[in-house]
Design a protein around this motif. Structure first.
Motif, PDB file in Angstrom:
ATOM      1  N   GLU A  40       0.839  -1.189   0.000  1.00 23.24           N
ATOM      2  CA  GLU A  40       0.000   0.000   0.000  1.00 23.24           C
ATOM      3  C   GLU A  40       0.877   1.243   0.000  1.00 23.24           C
ATOM      4  O   GLU A  40       2.078   1.184   0.242  1.00 23.24           O
ATOM      5  N   GLY A  41       0.244   2.375  -0.290  1.00 25.26           N
ATOM      6  CA  GLY A  41       0.964   3.633  -0.301  1.00 25.26           C
ATOM      7  C   GLY A  41       0.016   4.800  -0.473  1.00 25.26           C
ATOM      8  O   GLY A  41      -1.206   4.648  -0.410  1.00 25.26           O
ATOM      9  N   TRP A  42       0.603   5.971  -0.717  1.00 19.10           N
ATOM     10  CA  TRP A  42      -0.151   7.209  -0.803  1.00 19.10           C
ATOM     11  C   TRP A  42       0.395   8.062  -1.928  1.00 19.10           C
ATOM     12  O   TRP A  42       1.568   7.979  -2.266  1.00 19.10           O
ATOM     13  N   ILE A  43      -0.463   8.890  -2.489  1.00 20.04           N
ATOM     14  CA  ILE A  43      -0.037   9.909  -3.433  1.00 20.04           C
ATOM     15  C   ILE A  43      -0.550  11.239  -2.894  1.00 20.04           C
ATOM     16  O   ILE A  43      -1.756  11.406  -2.673  1.00 20.04           O
ATOM     17  N   LEU A  44       0.365  12.163  -2.654  1.00 23.21           N
ATOM     18  CA  LEU A  44       0.005  13.510  -2.231  1.00 23.21           C
ATOM     19  C   LEU A  44      -0.090  14.358  -3.494  1.00 23.21           C
ATOM     20  O   LEU A  44       0.892  14.504  -4.223  1.00 23.21           O
ATOM     21  N   VAL A  45      -1.277  14.890  -3.765  1.00 28.25           N
ATOM     22  CA  VAL A  45      -1.541  15.582  -5.014  1.00 28.25           C
ATOM     23  C   VAL A  45      -1.933  17.026  -4.737  1.00 28.25           C
ATOM     24  O   VAL A  45      -2.749  17.290  -3.857  1.00 28.25           O
ATOM     25  N   GLU A  46      -1.362  17.948  -5.510  1.00 27.65           N
ATOM     26  CA  GLU A  46      -1.784  19.341  -5.457  1.00 27.65           C
ATOM     27  C   GLU A  46      -2.469  19.663  -6.778  1.00 27.65           C
ATOM     28  O   GLU A  46      -1.861  19.585  -7.846  1.00 27.65           O
ATOM     29  N   THR A  47      -3.752  20.004  -6.694  1.00 23.85           N
ATOM     30  CA  THR A  47      -4.521  20.311  -7.894  1.00 23.85           C
ATOM     31  C   THR A  47      -5.703  21.212  -7.545  1.00 23.85           C
ATOM     32  O   THR A  47      -6.197  21.185  -6.420  1.00 23.85           O
ATOM     33  N   ASP A  48      -6.113  21.997  -8.503  1.00 21.54           N
ATOM     34  CA  ASP A  48      -7.331  22.796  -8.359  1.00 21.54           C
ATOM     35  C   ASP A  48      -8.530  22.058  -8.924  1.00 21.54           C
ATOM     36  O   ASP A  48      -9.655  22.531  -8.827  1.00 21.54           O
ATOM     37  N   ASP A  49      -8.288  20.900  -9.515  1.00 23.54           N
ATOM     38  CA  ASP A  49      -9.341  20.130 -10.170  1.00 23.54           C
ATOM     39  C   ASP A  49      -9.364  18.701  -9.624  1.00 23.54           C
ATOM     40  O   ASP A  49      -8.560  17.864 -10.050  1.00 23.54           O
ATOM     41  N   PRO A  50     -10.271  18.399  -8.707  1.00 25.64           N
ATOM     42  CA  PRO A  50     -10.304  17.055  -8.117  1.00 25.64           C
ATOM     43  C   PRO A  50     -10.623  15.947  -9.121  1.00 25.64           C
ATOM     44  O   PRO A  50     -10.372  14.780  -8.860  1.00 25.64           O
ATOM     45  N   LYS A  51     -11.097  16.316 -10.287  1.00 27.83           N
ATOM     46  CA  LYS A  51     -11.390  15.298 -11.302  1.00 27.83           C
ATOM     47  C   LYS A  51     -10.130  14.564 -11.747  1.00 27.83           C
ATOM     48  O   LYS A  51     -10.205  13.411 -12.163  1.00 27.83           O
ATOM     49  N   VAL A  52      -8.962  15.201 -11.640  1.00 30.01           N
ATOM     50  CA  VAL A  52      -7.730  14.512 -12.046  1.00 30.01           C
ATOM     51  C   VAL A  52      -7.451  13.330 -11.121  1.00 30.01           C
ATOM     52  O   VAL A  52      -6.903  12.321 -11.561  1.00 30.01           O
ATOM     53  N   CYS A  53      -7.840  13.450  -9.841  1.00 33.75           N
ATOM     54  CA  CYS A  53      -7.675  12.331  -8.908  1.00 33.75           C
ATOM     55  C   CYS A  53      -8.603  11.184  -9.291  1.00 33.75           C
ATOM     56  O   CYS A  53      -8.212  10.020  -9.267  1.00 33.75           O
ATOM     57  N   TYR A  54      -9.821  11.527  -9.644  1.00 31.19           N
ATOM     58  CA  TYR A  54     -10.785  10.513 -10.079  1.00 31.19           C
ATOM     59  C   TYR A  54     -10.266   9.785 -11.315  1.00 31.19           C
ATOM     60  O   TYR A  54     -10.303   8.553 -11.397  1.00 31.19           O
ATOM     61  N   GLU A  55      -9.756  10.543 -12.277  1.00 30.52           N
ATOM     62  CA  GLU A  55      -9.253   9.943 -13.512  1.00 30.52           C
ATOM     63  C   GLU A  55      -8.091   8.994 -13.245  1.00 30.52           C
ATOM     64  O   GLU A  55      -8.057   7.876 -13.765  1.00 30.52           O
ATOM     65  N   HIS A  56      -7.146   9.424 -12.413  1.00 30.34           N
ATOM     66  CA  HIS A  56      -5.986   8.578 -12.119  1.00 30.34           C
ATOM     67  C   HIS A  56      -6.425   7.293 -11.401  1.00 30.34           C
ATOM     68  O   HIS A  56      -5.969   6.205 -11.742  1.00 30.34           O
ATOM     69  N   ALA A  57      -7.302   7.434 -10.431  1.00 34.16           N
ATOM     70  CA  ALA A  57      -7.795   6.255  -9.713  1.00 34.16           C
ATOM     71  C   ALA A  57      -8.529   5.308 -10.667  1.00 34.16           C
ATOM     72  O   ALA A  57      -8.372   4.088 -10.579  1.00 34.16           O
ATOM     73  N   ALA A  58      -9.301   5.866 -11.594  1.00 32.46           N
ATOM     74  CA  ALA A  58     -10.037   5.029 -12.545  1.00 32.46           C
ATOM     75  C   ALA A  58      -9.089   4.253 -13.457  1.00 32.46           C
ATOM     76  O   ALA A  58      -9.362   3.101 -13.798  1.00 32.46           O
ATOM     77  N   GLU A  59      -7.958   4.868 -13.823  1.00 35.24           N
ATOM     78  CA  GLU A  59      -6.992   4.196 -14.687  1.00 35.24           C
ATOM     79  C   GLU A  59      -6.386   2.959 -14.020  1.00 35.24           C
ATOM     80  O   GLU A  59      -5.938   2.040 -14.695  1.00 35.24           O
ATOM     81  N   TRP A  60      -6.362   2.938 -12.688  1.00 37.15           N
ATOM     82  CA  TRP A  60      -5.754   1.842 -11.935  1.00 37.15           C
ATOM     83  C   TRP A  60      -6.790   1.020 -11.156  1.00 37.15           C
ATOM     84  O   TRP A  60      -6.438   0.103 -10.419  1.00 37.15           O
ATOM     85  N   VAL A  68      -9.737   8.338  -1.518  1.00 42.93           N
ATOM     86  CA  VAL A  68      -9.277   9.686  -1.850  1.00 42.93           C
ATOM     87  C   VAL A  68      -9.884  10.654  -0.835  1.00 42.93           C
ATOM     88  O   VAL A  68     -11.100  10.711  -0.674  1.00 42.93           O
ATOM     89  N   THR A  69      -9.014  11.393  -0.144  1.00 40.99           N
ATOM     90  CA  THR A  69      -9.448  12.306   0.907  1.00 40.99           C
ATOM     91  C   THR A  69      -8.937  13.711   0.604  1.00 40.99           C
ATOM     92  O   THR A  69      -7.735  13.970   0.705  1.00 40.99           O
ATOM     93  N   PRO A  70      -9.826  14.621   0.221  1.00 39.57           N
ATOM     94  CA  PRO A  70      -9.397  16.003   0.021  1.00 39.57           C
ATOM     95  C   PRO A  70      -8.983  16.619   1.362  1.00 39.57           C
ATOM     96  O   PRO A  70      -9.600  16.341   2.392  1.00 39.57           O
ATOM     97  N   VAL A  71      -7.953  17.431   1.334  1.00 38.54           N
ATOM     98  CA  VAL A  71      -7.479  18.106   2.541  1.00 38.54           C
ATOM     99  C   VAL A  71      -7.203  19.573   2.220  1.00 38.54           C
ATOM    100  O   VAL A  71      -7.085  19.956   1.059  1.00 38.54           O
ATOM    101  N   CYS A  72      -7.117  20.391   3.266  1.00 40.92           N
ATOM    102  CA  CYS A  72      -6.758  21.795   3.093  1.00 40.92           C
ATOM    103  C   CYS A  72      -5.802  22.204   4.211  1.00 40.92           C
ATOM    104  O   CYS A  72      -5.691  21.526   5.231  1.00 40.92           O
ATOM    105  N   THR A  73      -5.129  23.308   4.004  1.00 44.19           N
ATOM    106  CA  THR A  73      -4.163  23.806   4.971  1.00 44.19           C
ATOM    107  C   THR A  73      -4.879  24.546   6.105  1.00 44.19           C
ATOM    108  O   THR A  73      -6.071  24.865   5.996  1.00 44.19           O
ATOM    109  N   ASP A  74      -4.146  24.857   7.156  1.00 42.77           N
ATOM    110  CA  ASP A  74      -4.688  25.686   8.241  1.00 42.77           C
ATOM    111  C   ASP A  74      -5.185  27.015   7.701  1.00 42.77           C
ATOM    112  O   ASP A  74      -6.245  27.501   8.093  1.00 42.77           O
ATOM    113  N   GLU A  75      -4.402  27.608   6.793  1.00 42.35           N
ATOM    114  CA  GLU A  75      -4.767  28.912   6.231  1.00 42.35           C
ATOM    115  C   GLU A  75      -6.073  28.849   5.441  1.00 42.35           C
ATOM    116  O   GLU A  75      -6.840  29.805   5.423  1.00 42.35           O
TER     117      GLU A  75
END
Length: 86
Positions: A40-60, A68-75
């Motif tokens: 198992e593992g993780w991919i830390l992704v920075e994107t303004d478009d969450p659809k890219v995460c969906y697409e990558h996950a669908a490919e695999w 897939v868990t969206p996160v945000c900074t303290d700010e």
């Protein structure tokens, strides 16, 4: 993005990864992390478009489980918390 190999697919996934490099070109940046010996593992992704995460996950998806868990900074979170509780 958390990934884990489906039972019986470790070798297939490893060969696909080695052959393709599992590119993630649609995002600003990404970092892939592997849990040694854990399948198992993780991919830390920075994107303004969450659809890219969906697409990558669908490919695999045929060979891997995804969470897939969206996160945000303290700010980013502080104004939202202030809006609710402020």
């Amino acid at each position: 993005m958390h990934w884990s190999f489906k039972t019986g697919y470790h070798e297939i996934a490893a060969k696909k990864f080695l052959a393709t490099g599992a590119p993630f070109p649609q995002c600003k940046s990404f970092k892939r992390l592997h849990g040694p010996g854990s399948c198992e593992g993780w991919i830390l992704v920075e994107t303004d478009d969450p659809k890219v995460c969906y697409e990558h996950a669908a490919e695999w998806a045929e060979i891997m489980h995804w969470t897939v868990t969206p996160v945000c900074t303290d700010e980013e979170a502080a104004p939202l918390i202030a809006k609710v509780y402020g």
